[in-house]
Design an enzyme around this catalytic site. Structure first.
Site, PDB file in Angstrom:
ATOM      1  N   ARG A  82      21.228  35.254  66.774  1.00  0.00           N
ATOM      2  CA  ARG A  82      21.747  33.996  66.249  1.00  0.00           C
ATOM      3  C   ARG A  82      20.696  32.916  66.464  1.00  0.00           C
ATOM      4  O   ARG A  82      19.877  32.990  67.397  1.00  0.00           O
ATOM      5  CB  ARG A  82      23.037  33.600  66.959  1.00  0.00           C
ATOM      6  CG  ARG A  82      24.178  34.611  66.837  1.00  0.00           C
ATOM      7  CD  ARG A  82      25.382  34.139  67.630  1.00  0.00           C
ATOM      8  NE  ARG A  82      26.521  35.054  67.506  1.00  0.00           N
ATOM      9  CZ  ARG A  82      26.803  36.026  68.363  1.00  0.00           C
ATOM     10  NH1 ARG A  82      26.036  36.206  69.440  1.00  0.00           N
ATOM     11  NH2 ARG A  82      27.852  36.813  68.187  1.00  0.00           N
ATOM     12  N   LYS A 138      27.588  34.246  72.577  1.00  0.00           N
ATOM     13  CA  LYS A 138      28.812  33.459  72.607  1.00  0.00           C
ATOM     14  C   LYS A 138      29.563  33.709  73.912  1.00  0.00           C
ATOM     15  O   LYS A 138      29.666  34.830  74.381  1.00  0.00           O
ATOM     16  CB  LYS A 138      29.707  33.828  71.417  1.00  0.00           C
ATOM     17  CG  LYS A 138      29.178  33.325  70.080  1.00  0.00           C
ATOM     18  CD  LYS A 138      30.175  33.583  68.983  1.00  0.00           C
ATOM     19  CE  LYS A 138      29.700  32.973  67.662  1.00  0.00           C
ATOM     20  NZ  LYS A 138      30.663  33.209  66.567  1.00  0.00           N
ATOM     21  N   HIS A 162      20.835  32.626  59.732  1.00  0.00           N
ATOM     22  CA  HIS A 162      21.925  33.596  59.773  1.00  0.00           C
ATOM     23  C   HIS A 162      21.794  34.643  58.674  1.00  0.00           C
ATOM     24  O   HIS A 162      22.299  35.766  58.820  1.00  0.00           O
ATOM     25  CB  HIS A 162      23.276  32.881  59.664  1.00  0.00           C
ATOM     26  CG  HIS A 162      24.350  33.527  60.476  1.00  0.00           C
ATOM     27  ND1 HIS A 162      24.352  33.504  61.859  1.00  0.00           N
ATOM     28  CD2 HIS A 162      25.447  34.246  60.121  1.00  0.00           C
ATOM     29  CE1 HIS A 162      25.400  34.164  62.307  1.00  0.00           C
ATOM     30  NE2 HIS A 162      26.080  34.632  61.271  1.00  0.00           N
ATOM     31  N   ARG A 170      19.985  37.424  60.105  1.00  0.00           N
ATOM     32  CA  ARG A 170      20.868  38.234  60.944  1.00  0.00           C
ATOM     33  C   ARG A 170      21.656  39.228  60.079  1.00  0.00           C
ATOM     34  O   ARG A 170      21.781  40.404  60.430  1.00  0.00           O
ATOM     35  CB  ARG A 170      21.807  37.302  61.713  1.00  0.00           C
ATOM     36  CG  ARG A 170      22.820  37.983  62.619  1.00  0.00           C
ATOM     37  CD  ARG A 170      23.505  36.885  63.452  1.00  0.00           C
ATOM     38  NE  ARG A 170      24.752  37.307  64.073  1.00  0.00           N
ATOM     39  CZ  ARG A 170      24.845  37.923  65.248  1.00  0.00           C
ATOM     40  NH1 ARG A 170      23.741  38.208  65.920  1.00  0.00           N
ATOM     41  NH2 ARG A 170      26.012  38.238  65.759  1.00  0.00           N
ATOM     42  N   HIS A 216      28.871  41.453  68.714  1.00  0.00           N
ATOM     43  CA  HIS A 216      30.227  41.258  68.207  1.00  0.00           C
ATOM     44  C   HIS A 216      31.236  41.778  69.228  1.00  0.00           C
ATOM     45  O   HIS A 216      31.096  42.889  69.738  1.00  0.00           O
ATOM     46  CB  HIS A 216      30.430  42.013  66.887  1.00  0.00           C
ATOM     47  CG  HIS A 216      29.746  41.384  65.729  1.00  0.00           C
ATOM     48  ND1 HIS A 216      29.475  42.052  64.546  1.00  0.00           N
ATOM     49  CD2 HIS A 216      29.266  40.120  65.544  1.00  0.00           C
ATOM     50  CE1 HIS A 216      28.872  41.243  63.696  1.00  0.00           C
ATOM     51  NE2 HIS A 216      28.728  40.068  64.279  1.00  0.00           N
ATOM     52  N   TYR A 267      29.777  44.939  57.146  1.00  0.00           N
ATOM     53  CA  TYR A 267      28.503  45.408  56.606  1.00  0.00           C
ATOM     54  C   TYR A 267      28.641  46.745  55.888  1.00  0.00           C
ATOM     55  O   TYR A 267      27.821  47.076  55.037  1.00  0.00           O
ATOM     56  CB  TYR A 267      27.447  45.485  57.714  1.00  0.00           C
ATOM     57  CG  TYR A 267      27.115  44.117  58.250  1.00  0.00           C
ATOM     58  CD1 TYR A 267      26.388  43.216  57.489  1.00  0.00           C
ATOM     59  CD2 TYR A 267      27.564  43.706  59.506  1.00  0.00           C
ATOM     60  CE1 TYR A 267      26.109  41.940  57.961  1.00  0.00           C
ATOM     61  CE2 TYR A 267      27.286  42.437  59.988  1.00  0.00           C
ATOM     62  CZ  TYR A 267      26.558  41.563  59.208  1.00  0.00           C
ATOM     63  OH  TYR A 267      26.293  40.301  59.684  1.00  0.00           O
TER      64      TYR A 267
END
Length: 302
Positions: A150, A174, A245, A248, A271, A280
């Site tokens: 990120r 995160k 992004h 990414r 994730h 994806y």
């Protein structure tokens, strides 16, 4: 409008998700605003606290959002209320979950766009010079594509977090969750050249250990990183709106099309849920359908 009967439980919940869940500050603040909005709605209809909230009242609030609130915002507000209701039950502040029967808007999942391999090659080749700025830009573009980080993670990277010898970066994503991310050979080479020959030219008295530096000797901000990516995308003649992004998404899409395991991609991207990574597979499926439509001889017949 008196909402004091609602506030203590909201405060307790926000403290809980701060300490136990590790959600970002932006998420906590958004959830707090959503719960306060619902509390004002409930108080306006005579409820004095959370024990007085009913399923019908919660449903009326969701319906009241209507067209004036985007579907994505409605979904977030409903998620905040559901999570909070479960917290109340778990903490025995309510006997039941008043959101159990609520339904929100159906959101169409937008497939993430990505660059083709040819576009990616042109982008990475854009900073071709040997000057310090080119060494820096080449290193950060290679790192974005090689590791799927990120933009906030790249901006926060320090020299100590990158292990050139063993080929990985230690990243805090995160919720400050730590993960180890592989760094490919070309990115390692570009990073080594930047650290040895480029970064020293940017060092000033105020410089600390940030990996990527700007002209003032301080770490590059997320906006600066975005500007660098945008500049080189324009130079490379890429018509798409290229943001960090997008690199990414490109990283994940190219790994999957190359045969990488979805669980491994999930871990590299950081994730929390495999369902986030599974989008994806839809991208790859669409690519295969497009290829079939374009090149199968029966599809070309009139």
């Amino acid at each position: 409008m008196q909402t004091s009967g609602f506030a203590p439980d909201i405060d307790a919940y926000l403290a809980y998700i701060d300490l136990e869940r590790g959600l970002s500050r932006n998420t906590r603040e958004s959830y707090g605003r959503d719960l306060e909005q619902f509390a004002a709605f409930a108080a306006g209809r005579g409820a004095s606290g959370w024990r007085a909230v009913t399923a019908d009242l919660a449903g009326a609030w969701v319906r009241s959002l209507g067209r004036r609130t985007a579907a994505s915002s409605q979904a977030r507000k409903l998620t905040a209320l559901r999570m909070f209701a479960r917290f109340l039950v778990r903490e025995r502040r309510r006997p039941d979950d008043f959101t159990a029967l609520l339904s929100g808007p159906r959101l169409a999942r937008r497939l993430p766009q990505s660059l083709s391999e040819a576009e990616t090659g042109r982008l990475l080749a854009s900073p071709s010079g040997g000057d310090p700025a080119s060494l820096r830009d080449r290193a950060l573009l290679e790192l974005f594509y090689s590791s799927g980080l990120r933009v906030s993670e790249v901006a926060a990277l320090t020299l100590q977090q990158v292990d050139l010898e063993n080929g990985f970066a230690r990243v805090f994503g995160k919720g400050s969750k730590e993960r180890i991310v592989p760094v490919g050979a070309r990115a390692l080479g570009a990073l080594g050249a930047w650290i040895a020959s480029g970064r020293p030219h940017f060092v000033r008295s105020r410089t600390r250990s940030e990996l990527f530096l700007g002209s003032r000797g301080t770490g590059l901000s997320r906006v600066s990183l975005w500007s660098i990516v945008k500049k080189h995308a324009k130079r490379a003649g890429i018509a798409k709106a290229v943001k960090p992004h997008l690199l990414r998404h490109t990283f994940a899409t190219h790994l999957l099309s190359g045969g990488a395991d979805l669980r491994a991609i999930q871990e590299m991207l950081g994730h929390a849920s495999i369902s986030t990574t599974q989008i994806y597979t839809a991208v790859e499926g669409k690519r295969l359908l497009d290829q079939h439509a374009r090149f199968h001889p029966r599809n070309r017949e009139k």
